[in-house]
Design an enzyme around this catalytic site. Structure first.
Site, PDB file in Angstrom:
ATOM      1  N   LYS A 113       0.823  -1.211   0.000  1.00 35.82           N
ATOM      2  CA  LYS A 113       0.000   0.000   0.000  1.00 35.82           C
ATOM      3  C   LYS A 113       0.863   1.269   0.000  1.00 35.82           C
ATOM      4  O   LYS A 113       0.428   2.314  -0.459  1.00 35.82           O
ATOM      5  CB  LYS A 113      -0.928   0.026   1.214  1.00 35.82           C
TER       6      LYS A 113
HETATM    7  C1  LIG Z   1      -4.212  -4.872   0.411  1.00 31.99           C
HETATM    8  C2  LIG Z   1      -3.378  -6.094   0.339  1.00 31.99           C
HETATM    9  C3  LIG Z   1      -3.650  -7.102  -0.588  1.00 31.99           C
HETATM   10  C4  LIG Z   1      -4.833  -7.046  -1.522  1.00 31.99           C
HETATM   11  O1  LIG Z   1      -4.691  -6.039  -2.497  1.00 31.99           O
HETATM   12  P1  LIG Z   1      -5.972  -5.531  -3.300  1.00 31.99           P
HETATM   13  O2  LIG Z   1      -5.491  -4.387  -4.095  1.00 31.99           O
HETATM   14  O3  LIG Z   1      -6.969  -5.125  -2.255  1.00 31.99           O
HETATM   15  O4  LIG Z   1      -6.454  -6.669  -4.113  1.00 31.99           O
HETATM   16  C5  LIG Z   1      -2.799  -8.190  -0.637  1.00 31.99           C
HETATM   17  N1  LIG Z   1      -1.753  -8.287   0.206  1.00 31.99           N
HETATM   18  C6  LIG Z   1      -1.474  -7.340   1.115  1.00 31.99           C
HETATM   19  C7  LIG Z   1      -0.320  -7.529   2.026  1.00 31.99           C
HETATM   20  C8  LIG Z   1      -2.261  -6.199   1.214  1.00 31.99           C
HETATM   21  O5  LIG Z   1      -1.978  -5.258   2.111  1.00 31.99           O
END
Ligand SMILES: *Cc1c(COP(=O)(O)O)cnc(C)c1O
Length: 496
Positions: A113
């Site tokens: 993120k």
């Molecule tokens: C948010 C997240 C995901 C999922 O990603 P999306 O964009 O919501 O599909 C997978 N792994 C981790 C560690 C995340 O923080």
């Protein structure tokens, strides 16, 4: 350069600039903003392979965020991808056991993120300035664990903004929770809700759509925006690392110019994999987009059957950031495979909110041929962590392991030998207990931070700053609320 405008997946066709779409987050009709065209990369892959992360990011984002000037965009990029990341490569690739792991967790909060949330505040502040907005921007966010901390870190003490994060009180890892509740900054608020992530996300979406609440906010000089992946300002920066990873492999001679590669993405809200899909639409040579789910395998079932059905038990897993039954960004793909038909998209989304399910037509299913879906059980996820560690000493986190296990199934199913990049979405230090238990059950007896030290030792890894910081940090947030009381908490924080 062609101007790209953004319209709602459910809307009547009114289109706005990228900066306005970033400020709004969600369209007024509850739909998501989508670009009216997806421009092709206008610099060769070879030239991109000689640029650093910032250079590649600029070449991608300039095509999608066309109302930002070159100077504005470069300033945003410079402010984001700096020493907050613990490696100059920003997103390094590690080869292990037949695939390349694209490590997207070298930012401030050690999950992918950060790749988008370290730039979103810059894009948003710039957007406010460009559009002469003087209201204070209130970032309202639902988190399955990682978005919350990354958004808090990005927006803390940013002038002209406040940030409110709702997380499922019992649905995140101990380290994720500790990271959030120790967040500093007078403009931050962190709230644990009695419910799951879908409750938090639906609550936030409802508040966005609540006109009278919006008017109350406006009368006090506030306006909402979103840091969730429903915001196009999160999606666009995520396209960059797919292009970057391809051009690194090209630069290192691991692939030929134009050779197609697969991407495997551990998926929850469908934001990350949608960015990979957009990268493909921009001309990146991509073969399959492999969508990996955990036990909450609503997406796998959708790819198999053409029916999206969230009417099922919500399961808490060791990959909590993927514990989601309503994958918001899938709406953007639905819109596209329905031939950019917003009325059709709105109809399906209405079915989803009313009956919890929808079916797509065969002609629409044909549009999904870029994708392969599968899932990994808890046991398969743990076994994959142990397998990779046992084979080469590389430690992957639980989410990455879901992707890695699904890739194994894909190769067994298809015998496809296409070179493959797996999105590695979190540092194993963020999910230390699940990861260490997968490697050896004996670790279950240890305390959270003892486990951190042990992981560093057995993996020959440096403990990330993000973890060291929270060892002694005081808890600054202890608010909890019921899922139908989110408005009250917001009103109190903003003094409405
Ligand atoms: C948010 C997240 C995901 C999922 O990603 P999306 O964009 O919501 O599909 C997978 N792994 C981790 C560690 C995340 O923080």
């Amino acid at each position: 350069m062609k101007e790209v405008l953004y319209g709602s997946t459910r809307g009547s066709g009114e289109k706005i600039t990228a900066s306005k779409a970033i400020l709004k987050g969600l369209a007024d009709d509850g739909g998501l903003f989508v670009p009216d065209s997806i421009p092709a990369l206008d610099v060769s892959l070879k030239d991109l392979s000689t640029m650093d992360y910032k250079g590649v990011a600029y070449e991608v984002m300039k095509l999608m965020l066309t109302d930002y000037t070159e100077e504005e965009l470069k300033k945003c990029i410079d402010g984001a991808y700096d020493s907050k990341f613990d490696t100059e490569e920003i997103a390094p690739l590690t080869y292990a056991e037949g695939a390349y792991y694209l490590e997207l967790f070298h930012g401030a909060t050690i999950a992918f993120k950060d790749m988008a949330l370290s730039i979103l505040p810059h894009l948003m502040i710039t957007a406010a300035r460009k559009n002469n907005i003087s209201d204070e921007i209130v970032i309202l966010t639902a988190t399955s664990g990682d978005t919350g901390k990354a958004a808090l870190a990005g927006f803390a003490d940013v002038k002209g903004t406040r940030i409110i994060v709702f997380y499922p009180k019992d649905g995140v890892s101990p380290i994720q929770e500790k990271q959030m509740v120790t967040q500093k900054g007078d403009n931050t608020l962190v709230v644990g809700i009695h419910g799951n992530f879908d409750d938090a996300q639906t609550g936030v979406k409802n508040i966005f759509g609540d006109k009278s609440f919006g008017e109350k906010m406006a009368s006090k000089g506030f306006r909402f925006s979103s840091a969730n992946s429903i915001n196009i300002g999160r999606l666009v920066p995520q396209i960059c690392y797919y292009v970057y990873s391809y051009t690194r492999l090209l630069g290192e001679g691991k692939i030929a110019d134009g050779e197609k590669i697969n991407f495997v993405v551990p998926t929850g809200n469908f934001g990350n994999i949608l960015a990979a899909y957009y990268a493909k639409q921009m001309g990146l040579p991509v073969a399959k987009l492999i969508c990996a789910s955990n036990t909450n395998k609503v997406l796998f079932d959708f790819f198999e059957s053409g029916t999206y059905d969230r009417n099922r038990e919500f399961v808490l897993t060791s990959s909590p950031s993927m514990d989601i039954l309503i994958s918001s960004n899938l709406e953007r793909l639905i819109y596209r495979i329905a031939g950019n038909d917003s009325a059709r998209c709105a109809e399906l989304m209405k079915n989803l909110s009313e009956g919890g399910k929808y079916d797509i037509k065969q002609s629409e299913r044909d549009g999904l041929s870029d994708f392969y879906g599968n899932y990994a059980t808890e046991e398969e996820t743990a076994n994959e962590i142990a397998r990779i560690y046992g084979a080469c000493g590389y430690i992957i986190d639980t989410h990455t392991s879901v992707a890695s296990a699904v890739y194994g199934k894909y190769v067994r199913d298809t015998k496809d030998e296409t070179k493959t990049v797996i999105a590695s979405t979190a540092s194993p230090f963020k999910f230390t207990r699940s990861v260490m238990n997968a490697i050896d059950k004996k670790y279950d007896a240890m305390g959270d931070f003892e486990l951190v030290d042990e992981m560093a030792k057995i993996g020959n890894l440096e403990i990330p700053n993000a973890i060291n910081e929270i060892r002694t940090a005081p808890v600054l947030h202890d608010k909890q609320c019921d899922k139908d009381k989110m408005r009250d908490v917001i009103s109190e924080f903003l003094g409405l």
